[in-house]
Design a protein around this motif. Structure first.
Motif, PDB file in Angstrom:
ATOM      1  N   SER A   1      66.663 108.795  56.675  1.00 49.45           N
ATOM      2  CA  SER A   1      65.763 107.777  56.289  1.00 49.45           C
ATOM      3  C   SER A   1      65.344 107.620  55.222  1.00 49.45           C
ATOM      4  O   SER A   1      65.252 106.849  54.346  1.00 49.45           O
ATOM      5  N   PRO A   2      65.235 108.621  53.730  1.00 52.91           N
ATOM      6  CA  PRO A   2      64.876 108.674  52.840  1.00 52.91           C
ATOM      7  C   PRO A   2      66.247 108.078  51.685  1.00 52.91           C
ATOM      8  O   PRO A   2      65.882 107.308  50.718  1.00 52.91           O
ATOM      9  N   TRP A   3      67.379 108.260  52.215  1.00 52.70           N
ATOM     10  CA  TRP A   3      68.130 107.402  51.946  1.00 52.70           C
ATOM     11  C   TRP A   3      68.319 106.208  51.929  1.00 52.70           C
ATOM     12  O   TRP A   3      68.418 105.285  50.797  1.00 52.70           O
ATOM     13  N   VAL A   4      68.329 105.660  52.981  1.00 45.82           N
ATOM     14  CA  VAL A   4      67.949 103.909  53.543  1.00 45.82           C
ATOM     15  C   VAL A   4      67.116 103.427  52.887  1.00 45.82           C
ATOM     16  O   VAL A   4      66.977 102.350  52.657  1.00 45.82           O
ATOM     17  N   PHE A   5      65.420 104.475  53.220  1.00 47.33           N
ATOM     18  CA  PHE A   5      64.759 103.696  52.170  1.00 47.33           C
ATOM     19  C   PHE A   5      64.843 103.818  50.274  1.00 47.33           C
ATOM     20  O   PHE A   5      64.188 102.274  50.360  1.00 47.33           O
ATOM     21  N   SER A   6      65.142 104.291  50.065  1.00 51.31           N
ATOM     22  CA  SER A   6      65.810 104.140  47.968  1.00 51.31           C
ATOM     23  C   SER A   6      67.091 103.109  48.768  1.00 51.31           C
ATOM     24  O   SER A   6      66.453 102.103  47.344  1.00 51.31           O
ATOM     25  N   ILE A   7      68.032 102.590  49.342  1.00 49.99           N
ATOM     26  CA  ILE A   7      68.885 101.515  49.473  1.00 49.99           C
ATOM     27  C   ILE A   7      68.107 100.367  49.734  1.00 49.99           C
ATOM     28  O   ILE A   7      68.770  99.402  48.957  1.00 49.99           O
ATOM     29  N   VAL A   8      67.327 100.298  50.478  1.00 54.53           N
ATOM     30  CA  VAL A   8      66.852  99.035  50.750  1.00 54.53           C
ATOM     31  C   VAL A   8      65.660  98.093  49.872  1.00 54.53           C
ATOM     32  O   VAL A   8      65.382  97.213  49.987  1.00 54.53           O
ATOM     33  N   HIS A   9      65.664  98.831  49.092  1.00 50.38           N
ATOM     34  CA  HIS A   9      63.787  99.218  48.079  1.00 50.38           C
ATOM     35  C   HIS A   9      64.610  99.485  46.688  1.00 50.38           C
ATOM     36  O   HIS A   9      63.210  99.733  46.137  1.00 50.38           O
ATOM     37  N   HIS A  10      65.444  98.597  46.487  1.00 50.92           N
ATOM     38  CA  HIS A  10      66.065  99.005  45.312  1.00 50.92           C
ATOM     39  C   HIS A  10      66.704  97.174  44.962  1.00 50.92           C
ATOM     40  O   HIS A  10      66.077  96.426  45.388  1.00 50.92           O
TER      41      HIS A  10
END
Length: 76
Positions: free
Chosen positions: A67-76
């Motif tokens: 989840s943190p990895w996906v969150f960092s990709i989506v919000h860049h």
């Protein structure tokens, strides 16, 4: 987990096993093997929860790692 939940789960597991034993005598060997395997795994998991051993769950891995990895990709 909550102790009340563990006691209720253990009671329901025991009652369910007692009801299934009557019907299990008439079943094929493959069904009996499946029941024995599932009840054994459930009892091992239940006993390990009572003892305090934490079992790694897939949702815990997803929340902490993916989840943190996906969150960092989506919000860049």
């Amino acid at each position: 987990m909550n102790k009340i939940f563990l006691v209720a789960f253990g009671f329901i597991l025991l009652v369910n096993l007692l009801f299934d034993l009557k019907r299990l005598r008439k079943q094929h060997k493959s069904i009996k093997g499946m029941y024995i395997t599932l009840y054994t795994l459930t009892c091992i998991t239940f006993i390990s929860m009572i003892i305090g051993i934490k079992i790694p769950m897939p949702t815990h891995f997803f929340i902490k790692q993916v989840s943190p990895w996906v969150f960092s990709i989506v919000h860049h």
